[in-house]
Scaffold this motif. Sequence first.
Motif, PDB file in Angstrom:
ATOM      1  N   LEU A  93       0.910  -1.190   0.137  1.00 36.65           N
ATOM      2  CA  LEU A  93       0.087   0.046  -0.057  1.00 36.65           C
ATOM      3  C   LEU A  93       0.873   1.179  -0.026  1.00 36.65           C
ATOM      4  CD1 LEU A  93      -2.934  -0.981   2.626  1.00 36.65           C
ATOM      5  CD2 LEU A  93      -2.971  -0.969   0.000  1.00 36.65           C
ATOM      6  N   THR A  94       1.939   1.354   0.523  1.00 35.35           N
ATOM      7  CA  THR A  94       2.626   2.576   0.816  1.00 35.35           C
ATOM      8  C   THR A  94       4.130   2.479   0.213  1.00 35.35           C
ATOM      9  OG1 THR A  94       3.671   1.770   2.951  1.00 35.35           O
ATOM     10  CG2 THR A  94       1.570   2.741   3.120  1.00 35.35           C
ATOM     11  N   PHE A  95       4.528   1.556  -0.450  1.00 42.24           N
ATOM     12  CA  PHE A  95       6.214   1.624  -0.969  1.00 42.24           C
ATOM     13  C   PHE A  95       6.125   2.248  -2.295  1.00 42.24           C
ATOM     14  CE2 PHE A  95      10.222  -0.540   0.455  1.00 42.24           C
ATOM     15  CZ  PHE A  95      10.953   0.222  -0.555  1.00 42.24           C
ATOM     16  N   LYS A  96       6.714   3.579  -2.303  1.00 45.34           N
ATOM     17  CA  LYS A  96       6.912   4.140  -3.592  1.00 45.34           C
ATOM     18  C   LYS A  96       7.761   3.811  -4.454  1.00 45.34           C
ATOM     19  CE  LYS A  96       6.929   8.757  -5.471  1.00 45.34           C
ATOM     20  NZ  LYS A  96       6.944  10.179  -5.231  1.00 45.34           N
ATOM     21  N   ALA A  97       7.613   3.505  -5.749  1.00 46.75           N
ATOM     22  CA  ALA A  97       8.811   3.007  -6.640  1.00 46.75           C
ATOM     23  C   ALA A  97      10.050   3.698  -6.679  1.00 46.75           C
ATOM     24  CB  ALA A  97       8.263   2.532  -8.216  1.00 46.75           C
ATOM     25  N   ARG A  98       9.931   4.726  -7.163  1.00 45.59           N
ATOM     26  CA  ARG A  98      11.241   5.658  -7.175  1.00 45.59           C
ATOM     27  C   ARG A  98      10.848   6.983  -7.212  1.00 45.59           C
ATOM     28  NH1 ARG A  98      15.300   3.360  -9.982  1.00 45.59           N
ATOM     29  NH2 ARG A  98      15.193   0.927 -10.580  1.00 45.59           N
ATOM     30  N   PRO A  99      11.855   7.890  -6.846  1.00 43.13           N
ATOM     31  CA  PRO A  99      11.686   9.370  -6.873  1.00 43.13           C
ATOM     32  C   PRO A  99      11.499   9.994  -7.868  1.00 43.13           C
ATOM     33  CG  PRO A  99      13.999   8.897  -6.551  1.00 43.13           C
ATOM     34  CD  PRO A  99      13.159   7.520  -6.651  1.00 43.13           C
ATOM     35  N   ASP A 100      10.921  11.271  -7.990  1.00 42.36           N
ATOM     36  CA  ASP A 100      10.583  12.036  -9.034  1.00 42.36           C
ATOM     37  C   ASP A 100      11.946  12.501  -9.748  1.00 42.36           C
ATOM     38  OD1 ASP A 100       7.813  11.622  -9.171  1.00 42.36           O
ATOM     39  OD2 ASP A 100       7.477  12.967  -7.764  1.00 42.36           O
ATOM     40  N   SER A 101      13.065  12.862  -8.846  1.00 45.95           N
ATOM     41  CA  SER A 101      14.326  13.199  -9.151  1.00 45.95           C
ATOM     42  C   SER A 101      15.083  12.643  -8.502  1.00 45.95           C
ATOM     43  CB  SER A 101      14.588  15.002  -8.841  1.00 45.95           C
ATOM     44  OG  SER A 101      13.461  15.589  -9.274  1.00 45.95           O
ATOM     45  N   ALA A 102      16.595  12.162  -9.069  1.00 48.56           N
ATOM     46  CA  ALA A 102      17.348  11.444  -8.469  1.00 48.56           C
ATOM     47  C   ALA A 102      18.094  11.972  -7.192  1.00 48.56           C
ATOM     48  CB  ALA A 102      18.479  11.427  -9.587  1.00 48.56           C
ATOM     49  N   PRO A 103      18.494  11.467  -6.513  1.00 49.95           N
ATOM     50  CA  PRO A 103      19.150  12.023  -5.126  1.00 49.95           C
ATOM     51  C   PRO A 103      20.664  12.078  -5.276  1.00 49.95           C
ATOM     52  CG  PRO A 103      18.854   9.653  -4.796  1.00 49.95           C
ATOM     53  CD  PRO A 103      18.335   9.807  -6.198  1.00 49.95           C
ATOM     54  N   SER A 104      21.130  11.768  -6.237  1.00 52.83           N
ATOM     55  CA  SER A 104      22.613  12.184  -6.607  1.00 52.83           C
ATOM     56  C   SER A 104      22.900  12.035  -7.903  1.00 52.83           C
ATOM     57  CB  SER A 104      23.460  10.993  -5.771  1.00 52.83           C
ATOM     58  OG  SER A 104      23.069   9.527  -6.403  1.00 52.83           O
ATOM     59  N   ARG A 105      24.263  12.673  -8.523  1.00 53.91           N
ATOM     60  CA  ARG A 105      24.708  12.411  -9.732  1.00 53.91           C
ATOM     61  C   ARG A 105      25.005  11.031 -10.222  1.00 53.91           C
ATOM     62  NH1 ARG A 105      27.129  16.647 -12.497  1.00 53.91           N
ATOM     63  NH2 ARG A 105      28.882  15.298 -13.069  1.00 53.91           N
ATOM     64  N   SER A 106      25.230  10.113  -9.533  1.00 52.33           N
ATOM     65  CA  SER A 106      25.640   8.777  -9.658  1.00 52.33           C
ATOM     66  C   SER A 106      24.327   8.144 -10.035  1.00 52.33           C
ATOM     67  CB  SER A 106      26.469   8.127  -8.656  1.00 52.33           C
ATOM     68  OG  SER A 106      25.819   8.017  -7.532  1.00 52.33           O
ATOM     69  N   ALA A 107      23.227   8.553  -9.350  1.00 54.70           N
ATOM     70  CA  ALA A 107      21.971   7.647  -9.721  1.00 54.70           C
ATOM     71  C   ALA A 107      21.506   8.137 -11.058  1.00 54.70           C
ATOM     72  CB  ALA A 107      21.046   8.185  -8.666  1.00 54.70           C
ATOM     73  N   THR A 108      22.187   8.912 -11.656  1.00 57.71           N
ATOM     74  CA  THR A 108      21.493   9.241 -13.097  1.00 57.71           C
ATOM     75  C   THR A 108      22.283   8.494 -14.153  1.00 57.71           C
ATOM     76  OG1 THR A 108      22.943  11.140 -13.638  1.00 57.71           O
ATOM     77  CG2 THR A 108      20.994  11.721 -12.230  1.00 57.71           C
ATOM     78  N   VAL A 109      23.381   8.066 -13.710  1.00 58.68           N
ATOM     79  CA  VAL A 109      23.933   7.129 -14.770  1.00 58.68           C
ATOM     80  C   VAL A 109      23.531   5.640 -14.954  1.00 58.68           C
ATOM     81  CG1 VAL A 109      26.312   5.757 -15.110  1.00 58.68           C
ATOM     82  CG2 VAL A 109      26.134   8.175 -13.822  1.00 58.68           C
ATOM     83  N   ALA A 110      23.251   5.155 -16.163  1.00 58.38           N
ATOM     84  CA  ALA A 110      22.690   3.932 -16.553  1.00 58.38           C
ATOM     85  C   ALA A 110      23.655   2.869 -15.963  1.00 58.38           C
ATOM     86  CB  ALA A 110      22.422   3.971 -17.990  1.00 58.38           C
ATOM     87  N   ARG A 111      22.984   1.851 -15.578  1.00 62.23           N
ATOM     88  CA  ARG A 111      23.903   0.791 -15.037  1.00 62.23           C
ATOM     89  C   ARG A 111      24.124  -0.273 -16.256  1.00 62.23           C
ATOM     90  NH1 ARG A 111      24.005   4.204 -11.593  1.00 62.23           N
ATOM     91  NH2 ARG A 111      23.900   3.827  -9.430  1.00 62.23           N
ATOM     92  N   GLU A 112      25.196  -1.150 -16.267  1.00 59.05           N
ATOM     93  CA  GLU A 112      25.574  -1.974 -16.969  1.00 59.05           C
ATOM     94  C   GLU A 112      24.408  -2.971 -17.181  1.00 59.05           C
ATOM     95  OE1 GLU A 112      28.116  -2.021 -19.024  1.00 59.05           O
ATOM     96  OE2 GLU A 112      29.574  -0.513 -18.085  1.00 59.05           O
ATOM     97  N   ALA A 113      24.165  -3.470 -18.325  1.00 57.52           N
ATOM     98  CA  ALA A 113      23.432  -4.677 -18.690  1.00 57.52           C
ATOM     99  C   ALA A 113      23.844  -5.933 -17.773  1.00 57.52           C
ATOM    100  CB  ALA A 113      23.177  -4.941 -20.136  1.00 57.52           C
ATOM    101  N   PRO A 114      22.927  -6.570 -17.475  1.00 59.43           N
ATOM    102  CA  PRO A 114      23.153  -7.925 -16.748  1.00 59.43           C
ATOM    103  C   PRO A 114      24.361  -8.642 -17.020  1.00 59.43           C
ATOM    104  CG  PRO A 114      20.626  -7.507 -16.732  1.00 59.43           C
ATOM    105  CD  PRO A 114      21.192  -6.518 -17.752  1.00 59.43           C
ATOM    106  N   LEU A 115      24.268  -9.162 -18.267  1.00 59.88           N
ATOM    107  CA  LEU A 115      25.241  -9.883 -19.006  1.00 59.88           C
ATOM    108  C   LEU A 115      26.726  -9.203 -18.935  1.00 59.88           C
ATOM    109  CD1 LEU A 115      26.174 -12.849 -19.864  1.00 59.88           C
ATOM    110  CD2 LEU A 115      25.491 -11.923 -22.178  1.00 59.88           C
ATOM    111  N   ALA A 116      26.763  -8.028 -19.294  1.00 61.01           N
ATOM    112  CA  ALA A 116      27.743  -7.119 -19.240  1.00 61.01           C
ATOM    113  C   ALA A 116      28.309  -7.049 -17.830  1.00 61.01           C
ATOM    114  CB  ALA A 116      27.744  -6.123 -20.016  1.00 61.01           C
TER     115      ALA A 116
END
Length: 461
Positions: free
Chosen positions: A211-234
């Motif tokens: 009921l109360t767990f929000k998925a993601r923030p509207d704005s990132a909390p840090s610069r590193s949070a805006t960086v796309a992560r590697e694909a799982p296999l890579a």
Amino acid sequence: MEDALLDRRPTALATPVRSYRVRWWLLFLATLVAGSQGGIWLLYGVIAEAVEPLYGWDDGTIALLALWGPVGYLVAACPTAWLLDTCGPREACVAGATLVFAGSAARAAHFATDSTGSVLAHVGQCLNALAGPVAMSIGPVLSAVWFPASERNAATAIAASANYGGTAVVFWLGSVCVPAGAPADVTRGCLWRLMLGFAVFSGLVLLLCLLTFKARPDSAPSRSATVAREAPLAGIQLLVRSHSFWMLALSYGIGNGVFQGWGSLLGPNMQGVLPAAEAEAQAGLLGCWGAVAGMVGGIGLGVCADRVRSRAGRRKALLVGACALAALCFAAFALACAPALLPATWAAATTPRLVAMYVTSIGGSMCINAAIPLYYELAVEATYPIAEGLTTTSLTLLQNLPAGVFLLMPLLPGLGTPGGALTQWMNWALVGACVVATLAVLPLEEPCRRLAVDAPASEAT
């Protein structure tokens, strides 16, 4: 040298960063999931003396019930890593809470302590075990998604501490709610009420997450949070090539893996050291206060790590110091549990030996538990921009291999006999594991890849 792709500096998006107050509520929900999973997994080891005659079990069965934890972890690790990194912390917490509730409901569904009840106990342990990767890996993912860089270590420490904080509650609850030596009918009723309580509590946690767990923030909390992560296999390929990750994984896996197995068998362990009438109660108190100290130490060390995060080598120094102190404390504990190795006057002093057992086991537990958040954050720093869920789940997966081997040992003839070889090899194996953990992390050059991305930005809190 580590893979060149890991040495590059990822490019962060030039977007405003912001943190939200709801992050603390989400962290609280994650701690409830992690704490309930960790505590319920440990339950049968705490109340072994009471339930063994009730079900006709022996110490090998108690070890097997604990062994489902590492086995379930191995099964669920890869799906959980994908869930954490692809779907996010909300879906992972809901899935973990669902499994914990299902396991609790299975144990509470049958009142009689017959063969059906025994089977349901194993089923409940297996379902609870499948939530293990969520409980142990949610911290770094949640802190990366919701928390600014200045709070990440503390947030990870709180989430990680909750998993063994739950064990503190169960160490106390188990010994109080299901006392050893009571008539069978009384013990059976106490056990069922405790199981029903776990089912109700875990059901409420699941409902809150839904009921109360929000998925993601509207704005990132840090610069590193805006960086796309590697694909799982890579990401897996890069993880395998990271020397820093493997140093941390070896240290964490052996030290914490053996400690995990040791803690789950503390009840049978104490039956070989203390009089039967007080072994279970003392084991519960030892485990409870050790977990509480670990919680306090872990959060305190996490706050310290946030304060020194920009100073090279400081977090590694905290980690090495915690591992070395744990080795010293558990060596003293092993001696206190082995009167044959002590001078005759010390061996005969029962009360001072018990006090020494409390001081050293609590101190060792505090040190080894307090180091866990540091392992998580250093591993994420070493492997960034590999996704945090993949890194942390891989790290904790390697912990479960030594834990599984440790829990298999009591099933061997002679090693599962309280008062015999069990007590001695368990305690000294833990000492050796802490020494290996200390030595393995000494060559590590402290990584700061993610912090290097965050450094230019001033973050709003």
